[in-house]
Design a protein around this motif. Structure first.
Motif, PDB file in Angstrom:
ATOM      1  N   VAL A  53      -9.152  -4.615  -1.968  1.00 57.07           N
ATOM      2  CA  VAL A  53      -8.700  -3.216  -1.992  1.00 57.07           C
ATOM      3  C   VAL A  53      -9.351  -2.446  -0.848  1.00 57.07           C
ATOM      4  CG1 VAL A  53      -8.549  -1.090  -3.328  1.00 57.07           C
ATOM      5  CG2 VAL A  53      -8.409  -3.295  -4.496  1.00 57.07           C
ATOM      6  N   ASP A  54      -8.513  -1.831  -0.005  1.00 62.04           N
ATOM      7  CA  ASP A  54      -8.994  -1.052   1.132  1.00 62.04           C
ATOM      8  C   ASP A  54      -8.558   0.405   1.002  1.00 62.04           C
ATOM      9  OD1 ASP A  54     -10.107  -3.275   2.377  1.00 62.04           O
ATOM     10  OD2 ASP A  54      -8.229  -3.773   3.392  1.00 62.04           O
ATOM     11  N   PHE A  55      -9.483   1.306   1.303  1.00 62.20           N
ATOM     12  CA  PHE A  55      -9.163   2.730   1.406  1.00 62.20           C
ATOM     13  C   PHE A  55      -8.806   3.014   2.859  1.00 62.20           C
ATOM     14  CE2 PHE A  55     -10.521   7.030   2.527  1.00 62.20           C
ATOM     15  CZ  PHE A  55      -9.762   7.782   1.634  1.00 62.20           C
ATOM     16  N   GLY A 104       0.804  -1.215   0.000  1.00 69.25           N
ATOM     17  CA  GLY A 104       0.000   0.000   0.000  1.00 69.25           C
ATOM     18  C   GLY A 104       0.834   1.259   0.000  1.00 69.25           C
ATOM     19  N   ILE A 125     -13.192  -1.265  -0.247  1.00 67.17           N
ATOM     20  CA  ILE A 125     -13.800  -0.969  -1.547  1.00 67.17           C
ATOM     21  C   ILE A 125     -14.197  -2.270  -2.231  1.00 67.17           C
ATOM     22  CG2 ILE A 125     -13.415   0.108  -3.791  1.00 67.17           C
ATOM     23  CD1 ILE A 125     -11.353   1.922  -2.424  1.00 67.17           C
ATOM     24  N   ASP A 171     -10.590   2.066   8.010  1.00 65.31           N
ATOM     25  CA  ASP A 171     -10.352   1.212   6.848  1.00 65.31           C
ATOM     26  C   ASP A 171     -11.704   0.947   6.185  1.00 65.31           C
ATOM     27  OD1 ASP A 171     -10.216  -1.203   5.271  1.00 65.31           O
ATOM     28  OD2 ASP A 171      -8.305  -1.654   6.212  1.00 65.31           O
ATOM     29  N   ASN A 227       0.388   5.752   1.009  1.00 64.40           N
ATOM     30  CA  ASN A 227      -0.410   6.853   1.543  1.00 64.40           C
ATOM     31  C   ASN A 227       0.254   8.187   1.208  1.00 64.40           C
ATOM     32  OD1 ASN A 227      -1.022   4.428   3.224  1.00 64.40           O
ATOM     33  ND2 ASN A 227      -2.412   5.817   4.254  1.00 64.40           N
ATOM     34  N   LEU A 268      -4.304   3.620  -0.214  1.00 71.34           N
ATOM     35  CA  LEU A 268      -4.895   2.333  -0.547  1.00 71.34           C
ATOM     36  C   LEU A 268      -3.979   1.187  -0.115  1.00 71.34           C
ATOM     37  CD1 LEU A 268      -6.126   2.958  -4.229  1.00 71.34           C
ATOM     38  CD2 LEU A 268      -7.536   2.936  -2.151  1.00 71.34           C
ATOM     39  N   ASN A 269      -4.575   0.103   0.341  1.00 67.98           N
ATOM     40  CA  ASN A 269      -3.888  -1.164   0.555  1.00 67.98           C
ATOM     41  C   ASN A 269      -4.471  -2.184  -0.420  1.00 67.98           C
ATOM     42  OD1 ASN A 269      -2.351  -0.156   2.600  1.00 67.98           O
ATOM     43  ND2 ASN A 269      -3.313  -1.322   4.250  1.00 67.98           N
ATOM     44  N   VAL A 270      -3.615  -2.933  -1.092  1.00 72.16           N
ATOM     45  CA  VAL A 270      -4.056  -3.905  -2.093  1.00 72.16           C
ATOM     46  C   VAL A 270      -3.555  -5.294  -1.691  1.00 72.16           C
ATOM     47  CG1 VAL A 270      -4.010  -4.576  -4.509  1.00 72.16           C
ATOM     48  CG2 VAL A 270      -4.030  -2.151  -3.895  1.00 72.16           C
TER      49      VAL A 270
END
Length: 215
Positions: free
Chosen positions: A185-187, A58, A181, A178, A60, A210-212
Motif C-alpha cells: 500500500v502506497d500513499f 489506485g 505505508i 510516494d 486519487n 492510495l495505490n494498492v
C-alpha cells in the motif's frame, strides 16, 4: 601506388577498428554502471516495497485546474478550479519501473456574460504512461510519469441546451511523492497534467490517494 599512400590506406581500417573497439568498451562500461545503479536503487526500494512484477489499482482525489480557450485563440479564456478525481490501474515491472492507465474527471468549466453563466463544459482525460520511482529517504520516494492522454470536452449552452464536443491526443506527465505505508500500500501525493489543446483545455490535477498492489 607510392609506399606512403599504401601505408595511409592500410591505416584507415586499423583506425576505424580502434575507434569501434573504444566505443564498444565505453558502451559496456556505461551499461555496467547503469546496471549497478539500478541494482542499488532496487535494493534500497525492496526494503519497504514489493520488488517483483505485480498489478496495482489506485484512486486519487484533489483539486483540478483548467485553462480553457473555448473560442480557440479569441482571447476569451477560462480558468477554473474545483474538485477532481482519478482512478488508475497499472503493472509494476519491479520496485522502480511500471506502466499505468487511468481516467481523470475534472471540474466543469463555465463561460459567463457578466454574472450570467452562458455555457458549461465537462472535461475528462484518459492516459497511458510509463512510471518511475526513485528512493529519497526511508519509505519516501520520488514519483514520475510520462506518456500520452486523450482529453475530451463537451460544452452545453445554458439557454439552448445545444452541446458541442471535442477530443484531442496530447502529452501527459506527472510528478509527485510516494510513501510506502506497507509493502503493498502506497500513499501518493502528485501533480499531473493532460496538456490538451485550445478546444479541450489544458487540465491539471493536484491530488492525494492510495495505490494498492494486487499480488
Amino acid at each position: 601506388m607510392k609506399p606512403t599512400q599504401f601505408i595511409k590506406l592500410a591505416r584507415k581500417p586499423c583506425e576505424m577498428a580502434i575507434v569501434a573497439s573504444l566505443s564498444l568498451a565505453v558502451s559496456n562500461i556505461a551499461l555496467a554502471d547503469m546496471n549497478t545503479m539500478f541494482n542499488n536503487i532496487g535494493q534500497r526500494m525492496s526494503t519497504y516495497t514489493l520488488d517483483c512484477a505485480h498489478w496495482y489499482a489506485g484512486g486519487n482525489i484533489g483539486i483540478s485546474h483548467l485553462h480553457d480557450d473555448p473560442n480557440s485563440g479569441s482571447g476569451n479564456s477560462v480558468d477554473e478550479n474545483g474538485p477532481g478525481w482519478s482512478v488508475v490501474g497499472g503493472y509494476q515491472f519491479n520496485s522502480i519501473l511500471g506502466a499505468e492507465m487511468g481516467y481523470t474527471q475534472y471540474h466543469d468549466s463555465r463561460e459567463t456574460s457578466g454574472s450570467t453563466v452562458i455555457a458549461k463544459t465537462e472535461h475528462y482525460a484518459v492516459h497511458l504512461a510509463a512510471t518511475g520511482r526513485y528512493p529519497l529517504v526511508d519509505k519516501l520516494s520520488a514519483l514520475g510519469k510520462l506518456g500520452a492522454a486523450y482529453s475530451y470536452a463537451q460544452k452545453i449552452a445554458t439557454a439552448s441546451g445545444v452541446a458541442k464536443s471535442s477530443g484531442a491526443g496530447s502529452l501527459y506527465w506527472g510528478l509527485g511523492l510516494d510513501y510506502s505505508i506497507t509493502p503493498k500500500v502506497d500513499f501518493i501525493a502528485q501533480f499531473a497534467e493532460a496538456v490538451g489543446n485550445d478546444y479541450t483545455g489544458s487540465t491539471d490535477l493536484w491530488s492525494v490517494g492510495l495505490n494498492v498492489a494486487i499480488a
